[in-house]
Design an enzyme around this catalytic site. Sequence first.
Site, short mmCIF file in Angstrom:
data_model
loop_
_atom_site.label_atom_id
_atom_site.label_comp_id
_atom_site.label_asym_id
_atom_site.label_seq_id
_atom_site.Cartn_x
_atom_site.Cartn_y
_atom_site.Cartn_z
N TYR A 146 0.84 -1.21 0.00
CA TYR A 146 0.00 0.00 0.00
C TYR A 146 0.87 1.26 0.00
O TYR A 146 0.67 2.17 -0.81
CB TYR A 146 -0.92 -0.03 1.23
CG TYR A 146 -1.79 1.20 1.38
CD1 TYR A 146 -3.00 1.30 0.69
CD2 TYR A 146 -1.42 2.25 2.21
CE1 TYR A 146 -3.81 2.42 0.82
CE2 TYR A 146 -2.23 3.38 2.35
CZ TYR A 146 -3.42 3.45 1.65
OH TYR A 146 -4.21 4.57 1.79
N ALA A 175 3.99 1.56 -0.84
CA ALA A 175 4.75 1.67 -2.10
C ALA A 175 3.85 2.24 -3.19
O ALA A 175 4.27 3.11 -3.98
CB ALA A 175 5.28 0.29 -2.51
#
Length: 253
Positions: free
Chosen positions: A156, A158
């Site tokens: 998430y 990233a």
Amino acid sequence: MSELSGDKVAVVTGAASGIGLGIAQRLAADGAKVAIFDLNTAAAEEAAAKISATGATSIGIGVDVSDRDQIQAGIDIVHEVFGPVAILVNNAGMEGFRPFLKITPDVWNRLLAVNLTGTFHCCQLLIPDMMDVGWGRIVNISSSSTHSGQPFMTHYVASKTGVVGLTKSLALEFGEHGITVNTIPPGFIDTPMTRRNEAKGRLGGSVESHAERTPVRRPGRPEDIAAACAFLVSDEAGYITGQILGVNGGRNT
Ligand code: NAP
């Protein structure tokens, strides 16, 4: 409320619920014609009907932002009903909680496809509308987790950090066309997503206990994000681009 000049058409993704719904309601109240793109067609239509019942203008269209063809089909409807799009708010997103070693390639790819590639598709398909008239506003909803990182949310965080990089780079590439691109990373907003995570014990406490530790002593509301968004899409924000406007009650400074 700030008046939006000249009958602007806005697309807000993931706007059948939570933050996106708050943004759609606010932009419609400010005078935009708002197209709601959401995974759930019935919920998108219902949200648009509620907005229209207030005297504002909205349509709801079922669109999965990870599917470029569905986005294009949605845009074709918006063009037919409202005309070219001047404002894009990329808000659709899915959360992810999983120990890093248990994130499968499929889970990773789905999350990136919605949160990051969905934003890429919508920007690429709608920037030409904005270039044609030399005016456009894009606001990408990222996440306060990009300030700090977050364990068990690597995929998430990233994806949302990718949204920040995409925002900054687009701002540089399209500034000369009158298009601004900014990102709002929300921090701890009371939405169905947040309540789902609370119910699953993923928050490390209740929404209320987090609010007590938040400098402004309350959870954020969709209207808080909508207010920042309304400013960023206004004419008077034309010299603000490539920026990260944190709306988090002081949780991240
Ligand atoms: P929410 O209440 O779950 O609303 C998200 C909406 O997006 C839902 O209507 C959802 O539809 C829709 N959606 C999900 N996947 C989609 C897809 N592939 N295509 C189109 N629509 C899709 O969540 P929220 O809290 O308002 O979050 C909105 C955004 O803010 C997200 O990008 C989230 O990551 C970000 N954010 C939220 C917080 C917070 O504190 N709430 C903090 C940081 C960032 P379904 O319900 O049918 O899945």
